[in-house]
Design a protein around this motif. Sequence first.
Motif, PDB file in Angstrom:
ATOM      1  N   THR A 120      -5.010  -4.689   5.297  1.00 56.46           N
ATOM      2  CA  THR A 120      -6.043  -4.825   4.277  1.00 56.46           C
ATOM      3  C   THR A 120      -5.785  -3.842   3.150  1.00 56.46           C
ATOM      4  N   SER A 121      -5.862  -4.326   1.915  1.00 61.69           N
ATOM      5  CA  SER A 121      -5.609  -3.492   0.749  1.00 61.69           C
ATOM      6  C   SER A 121      -6.858  -3.374  -0.112  1.00 61.69           C
ATOM      7  N   SER A 122      -6.878  -2.358  -0.976  1.00 57.49           N
ATOM      8  CA  SER A 122      -7.909  -2.203  -1.996  1.00 57.49           C
ATOM      9  C   SER A 122      -7.261  -2.519  -3.335  1.00 57.49           C
ATOM     10  N   VAL A 123      -7.834  -3.470  -4.077  1.00 56.32           N
ATOM     11  CA  VAL A 123      -7.153  -4.011  -5.246  1.00 56.32           C
ATOM     12  C   VAL A 123      -8.080  -4.072  -6.452  1.00 56.32           C
ATOM     13  N   SER A 124      -7.558  -3.624  -7.580  1.00 57.48           N
ATOM     14  CA  SER A 124      -8.173  -3.871  -8.876  1.00 57.48           C
ATOM     15  C   SER A 124      -7.257  -4.842  -9.600  1.00 57.48           C
ATOM     16  N   ALA A 125      -7.730  -6.070  -9.851  1.00 57.58           N
ATOM     17  CA  ALA A 125      -6.860  -7.131 -10.357  1.00 57.58           C
ATOM     18  C   ALA A 125      -7.421  -7.766 -11.619  1.00 57.58           C
ATOM     19  N   ASN A 126      -6.519  -8.069 -12.540  1.00 57.64           N
ATOM     20  CA  ASN A 126      -6.835  -8.825 -13.739  1.00 57.64           C
ATOM     21  C   ASN A 126      -5.955 -10.069 -13.722  1.00 57.64           C
ATOM     22  N   ALA A 129      -4.470 -11.291 -17.232  1.00 55.10           N
ATOM     23  CA  ALA A 129      -3.337 -10.523 -17.746  1.00 55.10           C
ATOM     24  C   ALA A 129      -2.208 -10.382 -16.739  1.00 55.10           C
ATOM     25  N   GLY A 130      -2.431 -10.834 -15.496  1.00 56.30           N
ATOM     26  CA  GLY A 130      -1.371 -10.780 -14.500  1.00 56.30           C
ATOM     27  C   GLY A 130      -0.997  -9.384 -14.072  1.00 56.30           C
ATOM     28  N   PHE A 131      -1.994  -8.535 -13.829  1.00 55.64           N
ATOM     29  CA  PHE A 131      -1.744  -7.140 -13.453  1.00 55.64           C
ATOM     30  C   PHE A 131      -2.735  -6.716 -12.390  1.00 55.64           C
ATOM     31  N   SER A 132      -2.241  -6.060 -11.338  1.00 62.94           N
ATOM     32  CA  SER A 132      -3.136  -5.502 -10.333  1.00 62.94           C
ATOM     33  C   SER A 132      -2.617  -4.164  -9.831  1.00 62.94           C
ATOM     34  N   VAL A 133      -3.559  -3.320  -9.436  1.00 59.79           N
ATOM     35  CA  VAL A 133      -3.287  -2.031  -8.804  1.00 59.79           C
ATOM     36  C   VAL A 133      -3.711  -2.156  -7.352  1.00 59.79           C
ATOM     37  N   VAL A 134      -2.799  -1.865  -6.432  1.00 62.03           N
ATOM     38  CA  VAL A 134      -3.007  -2.134  -5.011  1.00 62.03           C
ATOM     39  C   VAL A 134      -2.786  -0.858  -4.207  1.00 62.03           C
ATOM     40  N   LYS A 135      -3.719  -0.537  -3.334  1.00 61.75           N
ATOM     41  CA  LYS A 135      -3.596   0.642  -2.471  1.00 61.75           C
ATOM     42  C   LYS A 135      -3.773   0.217  -1.026  1.00 61.75           C
ATOM     43  N   TRP A 136      -2.966   0.804  -0.129  1.00 62.60           N
ATOM     44  CA  TRP A 136      -3.102   0.493   1.294  1.00 62.60           C
ATOM     45  C   TRP A 136      -2.555   1.635   2.135  1.00 62.60           C
ATOM     46  N   THR A 137      -2.881   1.587   3.415  1.00 65.21           N
ATOM     47  CA  THR A 137      -2.367   2.558   4.388  1.00 65.21           C
ATOM     48  C   THR A 137      -1.529   1.815   5.405  1.00 65.21           C
ATOM     49  N   GLY A 138      -0.316   2.313   5.660  1.00 60.08           N
ATOM     50  CA  GLY A 138       0.614   1.659   6.575  1.00 60.08           C
ATOM     51  C   GLY A 138       0.107   1.612   7.996  1.00 60.08           C
ATOM     52  N   ASP A 139       0.686   0.675   8.784  1.00 62.21           N
ATOM     53  CA  ASP A 139       0.211   0.455  10.149  1.00 62.21           C
ATOM     54  C   ASP A 139       1.272   0.766  11.215  1.00 62.21           C
ATOM     55  N   ASN A 140       2.364   1.440  10.811  1.00 63.39           N
ATOM     56  CA  ASN A 140       3.437   1.834  11.724  1.00 63.39           C
ATOM     57  C   ASN A 140       4.348   0.693  12.164  1.00 63.39           C
ATOM     58  N   ASN A 141       4.077  -0.519  11.740  1.00 60.90           N
ATOM     59  CA  ASN A 141       4.961  -1.625  12.073  1.00 60.90           C
ATOM     60  C   ASN A 141       6.175  -1.643  11.150  1.00 60.90           C
ATOM     61  N   SER A 142       7.192  -2.376  11.541  1.00 57.95           N
ATOM     62  CA  SER A 142       8.434  -2.374  10.765  1.00 57.95           C
ATOM     63  C   SER A 142       8.307  -3.162   9.470  1.00 57.95           C
ATOM     64  N   THR A 215       4.294   3.948   7.480  1.00 60.11           N
ATOM     65  CA  THR A 215       3.234   4.886   7.831  1.00 60.11           C
ATOM     66  C   THR A 215       2.901   5.680   6.575  1.00 60.11           C
ATOM     67  N   GLY A 216       1.624   5.884   6.302  1.00 63.49           N
ATOM     68  CA  GLY A 216       1.230   6.647   5.133  1.00 63.49           C
ATOM     69  C   GLY A 216       0.413   5.815   4.171  1.00 63.49           C
ATOM     70  N   SER A 217       0.093   6.404   3.021  1.00 64.60           N
ATOM     71  CA  SER A 217      -0.696   5.739   1.994  1.00 64.60           C
ATOM     72  C   SER A 217       0.187   5.391   0.802  1.00 64.60           C
ATOM     73  N   PHE A 218      -0.067   4.220   0.206  1.00 65.41           N
ATOM     74  CA  PHE A 218       0.804   3.694  -0.834  1.00 65.41           C
ATOM     75  C   PHE A 218      -0.019   3.145  -1.993  1.00 65.41           C
ATOM     76  N   ILE A 219       0.609   3.147  -3.167  1.00 70.28           N
ATOM     77  CA  ILE A 219       0.059   2.483  -4.339  1.00 70.28           C
ATOM     78  C   ILE A 219       1.118   1.535  -4.869  1.00 70.28           C
ATOM     79  N   ALA A 220       0.688   0.404  -5.407  1.00 68.69           N
ATOM     80  CA  ALA A 220       1.614  -0.545  -6.030  1.00 68.69           C
ATOM     81  C   ALA A 220       1.013  -1.048  -7.330  1.00 68.69           C
ATOM     82  N   TYR A 221       1.884  -1.233  -8.315  1.00 70.05           N
ATOM     83  CA  TYR A 221       1.522  -1.862  -9.573  1.00 70.05           C
ATOM     84  C   TYR A 221       2.256  -3.202  -9.628  1.00 70.05           C
TER      85      TYR A 221
END
Length: 341
Positions: A120-126, A129-142, A215-221
């Motif tokens: 599950t991610s947290s997303v601010s999306a437009n 304009a075709g742009f979103s900011v996405v944040k999530w925390t990894g689940d240790n899977n490959s 594993t860890g926290s990530f941001i994506a544009y």
Amino acid sequence: MAYTTINDPTIYFNTVLYTGDGNNGRTVTGVGFQPDWVWAKERSSSSSHKLSDSVRGATKELESNNNGAEGTNSSGLQSFDSDGFTVGTSVAWNQSSQTMVAWNWKAGGSASSNSNGTITSSVSANTTAGFSVVKWTGDNNSTATIGHSLGSTPSIVIVKRIDATDNWYVYSKPVGNTSVLNLDTSSATAASINYWNNTDPTTTVFTVGDSFRTTGSFIAYCFTDKKGYSKFGNYTGNGNADGAFIYTGFKPAWVLIKRYSATEYWGLIDNKRPGYNLNNRYLAPNRTDAEVTYGVADLLSNGFKNRGTGSMFNTSGSTYLYMAFAENPFVNSNGVPTNAK
């Protein structure tokens, strides 16, 4: 169908210039909207690029020129405002008498939960304009899939782990899903199926593989092409001042270029800094350097034309990735050609 749905690109992307005053609570206006992503750079001297977004919070900043974890800087970007943003006394954001540039994108404001992926991610999306900011925390899977909320397939996904030292990873449709570029380095593409698990993004998710150590926290544009507003592609250099013309379908306001067939810096030009066309001033996102004057490209009504002969932008036979956003579309939604300024 209309040529474009975006007659005024400046309501979704805009560049502002300002001169630092060193004062706490300095407001920067003229953006034209409340930005969700601000990328700022001191132009006149050496300092890091600073990137803040509304999903992580205004005071959380990353630097495109290094692989460090995010830091909290209450003297940097302090708030996203209705017509721009407020900064503190940080040298990289507001050094007295130094010239600054800030590139601003509008996503969707406050983030919403997206459960389309395996994580599950947290997303601010437009989606317009075709742009979103996405944040999530990894689940240790490959591998994992992450929802991006764009409703169309991203052409560019820029990922950074924010809670630990790790590179910036760039997926691009022109380069493909078996290779990666690093925004923070000058490296050529690195071939590995692990970064994106040999899987292209879809209209709902993108895939990350075990090279991200999930594993860890990530941001994506995330970015998808929008006719008349944004385009992401590649071209081959010819090493000539009469360089190739790259059609975008709009007059570019901002162009980011990376030679990916060999080692080379990233290079960024825009339509606001003095000298564009014939004598651009470029900045390198993977470097702290002040802007450099160099004839990179002409920004034309429907694309850009390379004018430099250097390896950053136009070596003969080398392949280059580009990202471009519009000043105005070549043809508006009523089918009327717009004039280049």
